[in-house]
Design a protein around this motif. Structure first.
Motif, mmCIF file in Angstrom:
data_model
loop_
_atom_site.group_PDB
_atom_site.id
_atom_site.type_symbol
_atom_site.label_atom_id
_atom_site.label_comp_id
_atom_site.label_asym_id
_atom_site.label_seq_id
_atom_site.Cartn_x
_atom_site.Cartn_y
_atom_site.Cartn_z
ATOM 1 N N ARG A 352 17.858 23.273 0.784
ATOM 2 C CA ARG A 352 16.708 22.651 0.138
ATOM 3 C C ARG A 352 15.628 23.695 -0.013
ATOM 4 O O ARG A 352 15.418 24.530 0.852
ATOM 5 N N PHE A 353 14.917 23.656 -1.145
ATOM 6 C CA PHE A 353 13.933 24.699 -1.397
ATOM 7 C C PHE A 353 12.864 24.169 -2.332
ATOM 8 O O PHE A 353 13.149 23.685 -3.415
ATOM 9 N N ALA A 354 11.605 24.226 -1.903
ATOM 10 C CA ALA A 354 10.498 23.841 -2.772
ATOM 11 C C ALA A 354 10.027 25.072 -3.536
ATOM 12 O O ALA A 354 9.681 26.082 -2.935
ATOM 13 N N PRO A 355 10.034 25.052 -4.876
ATOM 14 C CA PRO A 355 9.865 26.269 -5.647
ATOM 15 C C PRO A 355 8.445 26.768 -5.774
ATOM 16 O O PRO A 355 8.228 27.817 -6.339
ATOM 17 N N GLY A 356 7.446 26.071 -5.325
ATOM 18 C CA GLY A 356 6.107 26.622 -5.452
ATOM 19 C C GLY A 356 5.070 25.568 -5.715
ATOM 20 O O GLY A 356 5.321 24.371 -5.633
ATOM 21 N N GLY A 357 3.883 26.018 -6.040
ATOM 22 C CA GLY A 357 2.765 25.131 -6.254
ATOM 23 C C GLY A 357 2.915 24.307 -7.514
ATOM 24 O O GLY A 357 3.765 24.563 -8.360
ATOM 25 N N PRO A 358 2.092 23.293 -7.676
ATOM 26 C CA PRO A 358 2.261 22.368 -8.789
ATOM 27 C C PRO A 358 1.894 22.984 -10.129
ATOM 28 O O PRO A 358 0.930 23.715 -10.258
ATOM 29 N N GLY A 359 2.735 22.699 -11.112
ATOM 30 C CA GLY A 359 2.364 22.931 -12.486
ATOM 31 C C GLY A 359 2.006 21.592 -13.076
ATOM 32 O O GLY A 359 1.921 20.591 -12.381
ATOM 33 N N GLY A 360 1.784 21.528 -14.373
ATOM 34 C CA GLY A 360 1.429 20.252 -14.967
ATOM 35 C C GLY A 360 2.631 19.428 -15.337
ATOM 36 O O GLY A 360 2.794 18.295 -14.898
ATOM 37 N N THR A 361 3.519 20.004 -16.158
ATOM 38 C CA THR A 361 4.677 19.303 -16.687
ATOM 39 C C THR A 361 5.930 20.132 -16.419
ATOM 40 O O THR A 361 5.903 21.355 -16.546
ATOM 41 N N THR A 362 7.034 19.475 -16.065
ATOM 42 C CA THR A 362 8.279 20.164 -15.760
ATOM 43 C C THR A 362 9.305 19.890 -16.859
ATOM 44 O O THR A 362 9.732 18.748 -17.022
ATOM 45 N N PRO A 363 9.715 20.912 -17.615
ATOM 46 C CA PRO A 363 10.802 20.726 -18.579
ATOM 47 C C PRO A 363 12.136 20.565 -17.857
ATOM 48 O O PRO A 363 12.361 21.153 -16.799
ATOM 49 N N ILE A 364 13.039 19.769 -18.442
ATOM 50 C CA ILE A 364 14.374 19.558 -17.894
ATOM 51 C C ILE A 364 15.381 19.784 -19.019
ATOM 52 O O ILE A 364 15.271 19.187 -20.093
#
Length: 620
Positions: A352-364
């Protein structure tokens, strides 16, 4: 999508071995077919234009350079001196058309046939230990060791060094992992600097004398390894290239340094941006998809697909962004793209890995899996952040995502469902206001249910009904002290959570195991708690492969360590009986080797405990 036989060193050892297999995927992101192309090379229209394919190699290089020029400054990448951390290798089938029940159920869980606790039943993951019948293979310090586990105790039968393609070993070796497919093992190891990975295929037809049939070193960091049937898929990450930048000094000002560094970026070639073998890119320009969103992390995520029976025949494709959030279902690959970040993860593939601080919108971006090919099918975006692969799930044609807050959302968490509509991922339904002001700690998905745990001072456990993906609804909430950062179903009515005990004010007090009753999802209950004491840590919270469920014995095996004060590792043997848990602790390891402890069910009914130096049967 290119399929190519790679030029690389193939060596044969007659020695013993344990093997690590890498999982790869090939993408079809085709251009218009060239004259003479057969029906196997169909054109692909990227209708929603979230991803584009370059017209030629010059156009692809230009796209990398243009984005790179926006990031380079007087000190190189970024606006000032940058501190880089090491970057090295992140339940029942969810096939479309699966029957859906009228009421949500807790039915999806599984250990792979090779002994690993996996996210998706039917999708094997790499690990440091694998089993096949009476054969157990483990990888340690670049050596593959094979054991016969059919007798009263494990017996070592062979030991094979796994070197890179130049015969040098893995410099600063952070570990490496393996998978087993059709009597062969594929071993994936990443160098200590995180810049190259070696994919080694080993023939196990005679496990007392295995032979290395191919070893290829590719520039790129292996971040995920999966197996679908006979196909091994390896995800490779290439971040910003290491270039000969200058820096301001007493004679060189910031303006001049910036201009010189921009010239360095303009002088790059595709070999600086794409994964390479012997200096040559392994993915064709036409098979690299370029995101329209220029704010995504610059780099390349490449999926390599191979059949261990023909290990030199690779199928490759890539997306021109560097992200550590790939998720594989049984028939889909999803890539959640993240904004640029200047730090990386640990040295554990598949953790498990949290990739970093928040951005606004996440593309998928969504791709269909078919044999050794991966075909782009759709893309979309969600407002908020996706923490890791465990935050995504796909079943019955529906993608479900647990989303944390960002600058584009309120201060809450959500569960959002998507459906494919042509080439677009379209939001189908959502539940908001989960854990207001809190952070998602864990998520567990079932065919038609999500269990979400958040935490700030207490541990709210949310049950979300996904029976109708277009109208998900919150069923019930349970609030108790502490939190669970790994959840595992124990049949249809019980759930165990491994995490941290906490005071009423949210002060952490050590590891705990919590048993939940989810018979009535409108009123989930905590039945029992085992607390492990101050400064202890449950290993499954960061690596779920340190958790094993033995349903026939109604027994949970998991690794607990005193990781806050110097590492001592125990196996916690939790026996379930009528809604309660009894615990027995077995001290097994010390130091950094605790991270590699595994508890592997065997065909004989025994459980092998694999520690840093030994393989033994656990006394149950």
């Amino acid at each position: 999508m290119a399929r190519r036989a790679l030029r690389r060193a193939a060596t044969t050892f007659v020695a013993a071995g344990g093997l690590l297999a890498a999982g790869a995927v090939g993408y079809v992101l085709g251009q218009e077919p060239a004259p003479g192309d057969g029906p196997g090379s169909p054109p692909l229209a990227l209708a929603n234009a979230d991803l584009t394919t370059p017209s030629d190699c010059d156009a692809l290089l230009e796209s990398f350079v243009e984005r790179g020029l926006d990031l380079v400054g007087p000190w190189g990448w970024g606006g000032g001196p940058i501190m880089y951390e090491e970057q090295a290798g992140d339940a029942a089938s969810g096939a479309p058309g699966a029957a859906r029940s009228s009421e949500p159920t807790t039915s999806r869980a599984g250990t792979s046939g090779t002994g690993t606790n996996v996210q998706e039943a039917g999708v094997d993951e790499s690990d440091v230990v694998k089993v096949s019948g009476s054969l157990l293979l483990r990888l340690r310090d670049g050596v593959l060791v094979a054991y016969d586990v059919a007798g009263t105790e494990p017996v070592e039968i062979s030991s094979t060094p796994i070197d890179d393609a130049r015969g040098n070993g893995w410099p600063g070796d952070p570990g490496g992992e393996l998978v087993l497919v059709g009597g062969r093992a594929v071993v994936v190891g990443t160098s200590g600097d995180g810049l190259t990975s070696t994919i080694t295929t080993v023939d196990l037809s005679d496990p007392t004398s295995p032979s290395v049939v191919d070893a290829t070193t590719v520039r790129g960091r292996a971040s995920a390894v999966r197996v679908h049937g006979d196909v091994v898929r390896v995800v490779l990450q290439d971040g910003l290239p290491e270039l000969d930048f200058v820096q301001p000094d007493g004679t060189l000002g910031e303006v001049t340094a910036r201009l010189r560094n921009r010239a360095v970026v303009r002088g790059t070639t595709l070999a600086d941006w794409l994964p390479t073998v012997d200096g040559e890119p392994v993915v064709d320009c036409a098979d690299v998809a370029v995101p329209r969103d220029g704010d995504l992390a610059l780099g390349t995520t490449t999926v390599v697909a191979l059949d261990p029976s023909a290990p030199t025949d690779w199928t490759t494709t890539a997306v021109a962004t560097d992200t550590l959030v790939p998720y594989f279902s049984t028939d889909r690959f999803y890539l959640a793209a993240t904004a640029a970040t200047w730090w990386g993860g640990g040295d554990c593939m598949n953790c498990r890995f949290a990739p970093g601080g928040p951005g606004g919108t996440t593309p998928i971006f969504a791709f269909a899996l078919d044999g050794s090919t991966t075909t782009y099918v759709a893309s979309g975006e969600v407002e908020g952040t996706i923490a890791d692969r465990w935050s995504m799930d796909a079943v019955g044609g529906s993608l479900r995502v647990a989303v944390g807050p960002s600058s584009e959302t309120g201060d809450w968490n959500s569960v959002v469902t998507f459906r494919e509509d042509g080439s677009a991922l379209v939001e189908a339904g959502r539940v908001d206001d989960l854990g207001v002001g809190e952070q998602i700690q864990s998520v567990r998905w079932f065919d038609d249910l999500a269990i979400v745990v958040t935490f700030r001072q207490v541990d709210p456990l949310y049950a979300v009904d996904l029976t109708d993906p277009s109208a998900p609804r919150l069923l019930g909430v349970l609030k108790v002290p502490g939190f669970s950062d790994y959840l595992h179903p124990l049949g249809a009515h019980r759930l165990v959570g491994m995490g941290q005990d906490a005071s009423a004010r949210g002060v952490l007090r050590g590891a705990q195991a919590a048993l939940f009753d989810v018979t009535d999802l409108t009123r989930p209950r905590q039945l029992d708690v085992v607390r492990y004491g101050p400064r202890t840590v449950a290993g499954a919270g960061t690596d779920p492969r340190q958790f094993t469920w033995l349903p026939d014995r109604r027994m949970v095996l998991t690794v607990v360590s005193r990781g806050w004060t110097g590492t001592t590792g125990w196996v916690s043997v939790l026996s379930l009986d009528d809604g309660s848990m009894s615990n027995r602790m077995i001290e097994v390891e010390h130091g950094t080797d605790v991270a590699d402890v595994r508890l592997v069910p065997l065909a004989s009914g025994e459980v092998a405990v694999v520690t840093g130096e030994d393989v033994a049967f656990l006394d149950l």
